[in-house]
Design an enzyme around this catalytic site. Structure first.
Site, PDB file in Angstrom:
ATOM      1  N   CYS A 110      -3.608   7.071  -1.407  1.00 30.59           N
ATOM      2  CA  CYS A 110      -3.643   6.101  -2.501  1.00 30.59           C
ATOM      3  C   CYS A 110      -4.584   6.675  -3.541  1.00 30.59           C
ATOM      4  O   CYS A 110      -5.727   7.033  -3.209  1.00 30.59           O
ATOM      5  CB  CYS A 110      -4.185   4.777  -1.963  1.00 30.59           C
ATOM      6  N   GLU A 124       7.720  -1.984  -7.658  1.00 28.81           N
ATOM      7  CA  GLU A 124       7.804  -2.717  -6.388  1.00 28.81           C
ATOM      8  C   GLU A 124       8.969  -3.688  -6.369  1.00 28.81           C
ATOM      9  O   GLU A 124       9.539  -3.972  -5.323  1.00 28.81           O
ATOM     10  CB  GLU A 124       6.499  -3.475  -6.124  1.00 28.81           C
ATOM     11  N   ASP A 163      -2.790   3.665   2.706  1.00 32.78           N
ATOM     12  CA  ASP A 163      -2.576   3.273   1.314  1.00 32.78           C
ATOM     13  C   ASP A 163      -2.788   1.769   1.204  1.00 32.78           C
ATOM     14  O   ASP A 163      -2.833   1.068   2.210  1.00 32.78           O
ATOM     15  CB  ASP A 163      -1.127   3.635   0.902  1.00 32.78           C
ATOM     16  N   SER A 164      -2.872   1.296  -0.019  1.00 29.97           N
ATOM     17  CA  SER A 164      -3.010  -0.142  -0.239  1.00 29.97           C
ATOM     18  C   SER A 164      -1.772  -0.917   0.231  1.00 29.97           C
ATOM     19  O   SER A 164      -1.849  -2.108   0.469  1.00 29.97           O
ATOM     20  CB  SER A 164      -3.208  -0.399  -1.730  1.00 29.97           C
ATOM     21  N   HIS A 180       3.224   5.144  -6.507  1.00 32.63           N
ATOM     22  CA  HIS A 180       4.524   4.549  -6.821  1.00 32.63           C
ATOM     23  C   HIS A 180       5.346   5.384  -7.795  1.00 32.63           C
ATOM     24  O   HIS A 180       6.553   5.230  -7.879  1.00 32.63           O
ATOM     25  CB  HIS A 180       4.331   3.166  -7.459  1.00 32.63           C
ATOM     26  N   CYS A 203      -0.350   8.046  -9.201  1.00 33.35           N
ATOM     27  CA  CYS A 203      -0.197   6.788  -8.460  1.00 33.35           C
ATOM     28  C   CYS A 203       0.954   6.976  -7.481  1.00 33.35           C
ATOM     29  O   CYS A 203       1.977   7.589  -7.814  1.00 33.35           O
ATOM     30  CB  CYS A 203       0.111   5.650  -9.427  1.00 33.35           C
TER      31      CYS A 203
HETATM   32  N1  DGL Z   1      -1.503   2.914  -4.125  1.00 30.10           N
HETATM   33  C1  DGL Z   1      -2.039   2.645  -5.427  1.00 30.10           C
HETATM   34  C2  DGL Z   1      -2.415   3.939  -6.132  1.00 30.10           C
HETATM   35  O1  DGL Z   1      -1.914   4.991  -5.817  1.00 30.10           O
HETATM   36  C3  DGL Z   1      -1.086   1.856  -6.284  1.00 30.10           C
HETATM   37  C4  DGL Z   1      -0.869   0.445  -5.821  1.00 30.10           C
HETATM   38  C5  DGL Z   1      -2.101  -0.416  -5.883  1.00 30.10           C
HETATM   39  O2  DGL Z   1      -2.643  -0.658  -6.983  1.00 30.10           O
HETATM   40  O3  DGL Z   1      -2.555  -0.804  -4.820  1.00 30.10           O
HETATM   41  O4  DGL Z   1      -3.230   3.910  -7.017  1.00 30.10           O
END
Ligand code: DGL
Length: 269
Positions: A75, A156, A12-13, A190, A188
């Site tokens: 992600c 976050e 993931d990011s 989050h 997403c």
């Molecule tokens: N992990 C990203 C997503 O699911 C969200 C966080 C980011 O923008 O890096 O789109």
């Protein structure tokens, strides 16, 4: 080589993909997870597809060095921007999964002739990938998609259970794109953390689709199909990050819901 005893690579990011890793750990406790959070480059949600693709390939190299039998792109933004490229790059070295297809499959089966909502980052919504895939799977479904970029930084910061966050969430959910929906996809990593607040907005009258559990089930099916289910767990899960700060550690625990040890692994020397 893909062997049963090899780990599952999840990337993931940053830390948000730990919501998916957590669902995988609960459903498949015998699997070893190697998680990679690209904390040096987050957020992906506002970046171009080309940039996200370059990061994703670099991360795949790390996961392949760890002999991962599956690479799960946890992600939504990277799933939207880089899945096809990653799949081609990895080839027969590992199975590759994203977090979008299992949800499309789920929605396609359950919501014929309905309007479904989607919230996600600018990258995910702007790519149109959910709309294309849903149309291909079940053309009777209408998708109302809305980018909700304020939600990631808000979550976050742990800022998601108070009046101001409720107002931000509600302002987004009141937009015309999401009018008359029968279910809402949390597109997403989050957003599982605000599932309750979102559900409250709809007075619990519609399904709020949290992809982490659906994705973990799809992974379970993929492992069974390819005869890759681990019989016993021999090694501990590992959590690699491309940058480390105490706030990443806090975020990791927020998303994984238990204490974990982050190891720094720099992507570019
Ligand atoms: N992990 C990203 C997503 O699911 C969200 C966080 C980011 O923008 O890096 O789109």
């Amino acid at each position: 080589m893909m062997n049963k005893g090899n780990p599952i690579g999840i990337f993931d990011s940053g830390m948000g993909g730990l919501t998916v890793a957590h669902a995988v750990k609960n459903l498949l406790p015998n699997e070893q997870i190697i998680y990679f959070g690209d904390s040096a480059h987050l957020p992906y949600g506002d970046k171009s597809a080309a940039t996200i693709q370059a990061y994703s390939i670099k991360i795949c190299d790390v996961l392949l060095q760890h002999n991962c039998k599956v690479i799960l792109i946890a992600c939504n933004s990277a799933s939207a921007a880089a899945f096809e490229l990653v799949k081609a790059y990895v080839g027969s070295k590992a199975q590759v999964m994203n977090v979008i297809d299992p949800v499309v499959e789920y929605v396609g089966e359950k919501y014929s002739n309905a309007k479904i909502g989607l919230i996600g980052t600018k990258q995910t919504v702007g790519s149109g990938v959910y709309a294309q895939k849903i149309a291909a799977r079940n053309a009777s479904i209408t998708l109302g998609a809305l980018a909700t970029p304020l939600l990631v930084p808000m979550i976050e910061e742990g800022f998601y259970k108070n009046e101001i966050s409720e107002q931000i969430i509600n302002q987004y959910l009141e937009k015309p794109e999401l009018e008359d929906i029968k279910a809402l996809i949390l597109g997403c990593t989050h957003y599982p953390l605000i599932k309750k607040q979102v559900s409250d907005f709809y007075a619990n009258a519609i399904e709020i689709i949290d992809s982490s559990v659906i994705v973990a089930k799809a992974l379970q099916a993929l492992l069974a199909y390819h005869n890759l289910v681990s019989k016993e767990k021999l090694t501990k899960n590992r959590f690699l990050v491309s940058d480390f700060t105490p706030s990443f550690q806090l975020a990791a625990e927020l998303f994984f819901q238990e204490e974990i040890n982050l190891e720094k692994h720099i992507l570019w020397e």
